[in-house]
Design a protein around this motif. Sequence first.
Motif, short mmCIF file in Angstrom:
data_model
loop_
_atom_site.label_atom_id
_atom_site.label_comp_id
_atom_site.label_asym_id
_atom_site.label_seq_id
_atom_site.Cartn_x
_atom_site.Cartn_y
_atom_site.Cartn_z
N GLU A 21 -6.83 7.16 -27.21
CA GLU A 21 -7.61 8.15 -27.96
C GLU A 21 -8.92 8.46 -27.24
OE1 GLU A 21 -10.04 8.30 -32.12
OE2 GLU A 21 -8.02 7.46 -32.21
N PHE A 22 -9.46 7.47 -26.55
CA PHE A 22 -10.71 7.62 -25.81
C PHE A 22 -10.54 8.43 -24.53
CE2 PHE A 22 -13.77 5.82 -22.68
CZ PHE A 22 -14.95 6.20 -23.29
N VAL A 23 -9.48 8.19 -23.77
CA VAL A 23 -9.35 8.80 -22.44
C VAL A 23 -8.56 10.09 -22.39
CG1 VAL A 23 -9.70 6.65 -21.17
CG2 VAL A 23 -7.39 7.36 -21.76
N GLU A 24 -7.65 10.30 -23.31
CA GLU A 24 -6.79 11.47 -23.20
C GLU A 24 -7.51 12.75 -23.58
OE1 GLU A 24 -3.19 10.41 -25.29
OE2 GLU A 24 -2.42 9.44 -23.47
N GLU A 25 -7.03 13.85 -23.00
CA GLU A 25 -7.62 15.16 -23.24
C GLU A 25 -7.51 15.54 -24.72
OE1 GLU A 25 -7.05 18.41 -20.14
OE2 GLU A 25 -5.38 17.03 -19.72
N SER A 41 -12.71 15.12 -23.41
CA SER A 41 -12.23 13.84 -23.94
C SER A 41 -13.43 13.02 -24.40
CB SER A 41 -11.47 13.06 -22.85
OG SER A 41 -12.35 12.68 -21.80
N LYS A 42 -13.13 11.97 -25.14
CA LYS A 42 -14.21 11.06 -25.55
C LYS A 42 -14.79 10.34 -24.34
CE LYS A 42 -12.57 10.44 -30.25
NZ LYS A 42 -12.03 9.51 -31.25
N SER A 48 -21.50 11.99 -20.50
CA SER A 48 -22.32 13.21 -20.56
C SER A 48 -21.74 14.33 -19.70
CB SER A 48 -23.77 12.92 -20.16
OG SER A 48 -24.32 11.95 -21.01
N THR A 49 -20.42 14.46 -19.75
CA THR A 49 -19.69 15.45 -18.97
C THR A 49 -18.85 16.28 -19.92
OG1 THR A 49 -19.61 13.97 -17.06
CG2 THR A 49 -17.99 15.75 -17.12
N ILE A 50 -19.00 17.60 -19.87
CA ILE A 50 -18.22 18.48 -20.75
C ILE A 50 -16.76 18.50 -20.32
CG2 ILE A 50 -17.91 20.88 -21.53
CD1 ILE A 50 -20.43 19.63 -22.67
N TRP A 51 -16.53 18.75 -19.01
CA TRP A 51 -15.18 18.90 -18.50
C TRP A 51 -15.06 18.27 -17.13
CZ3 TRP A 51 -12.96 21.03 -14.15
CH2 TRP A 51 -11.57 21.23 -14.19
N PHE A 52 -13.90 17.72 -16.84
CA PHE A 52 -13.55 17.34 -15.47
C PHE A 52 -12.04 17.47 -15.34
CE2 PHE A 52 -13.16 13.35 -17.70
CZ PHE A 52 -12.08 12.71 -17.12
N ASP A 53 -11.57 17.54 -14.12
CA ASP A 53 -10.16 17.78 -13.86
C ASP A 53 -9.35 16.51 -14.11
OD1 ASP A 53 -7.66 18.43 -12.87
OD2 ASP A 53 -8.44 19.41 -11.07
N HIS A 54 -8.56 16.51 -15.18
CA HIS A 54 -7.76 15.33 -15.52
C HIS A 54 -6.64 15.05 -14.52
CE1 HIS A 54 -9.89 14.54 -19.21
NE2 HIS A 54 -9.09 13.51 -19.44
#
Length: 132
Positions: A21-25, A41-42, A48-54
């Motif tokens: 639940e913490f790491v998934e998109e 993701s959580k 403090s990052t809005i988005w990064f390439d999963h």
Amino acid sequence: MNIETLDFWVGNFNSEDDFYEFVEEDESYYTEEESDDIHISKFAASQSTIWFDHDLVEYGFEGGDRGIYEKFAEYSFAEQWLPILINRINELDLNFDINSLIFVKRGQIAKPASVENDLFTMVYVGGIEYEF
């Protein structure tokens, strides 16, 4: 031969469900209007990052009574980074059972940080280079 650096976090989560639940998109990230209040993701929010390439992250929860090597030896490029990671864990003298691992290509998270709350402890252990 190319060299990249991966940033690593090791942790202890109360459960496998809590970890994923913490790491998934968060799928709602893609359906909501852009906002600084919505994170991919959580894990991203904790950094403090809005988005990064999963596509540039690998993670897993490995419970049970096994050593670090046995838990994480099957992950990508582990033969290169796992001995270094184990040395860093020993140097940090972490006082919890490590059951989770996250690593992401350097540069995706601007200011990697450790995080702790009632559900988990997650320690940033730094960057490790690997060849691909």
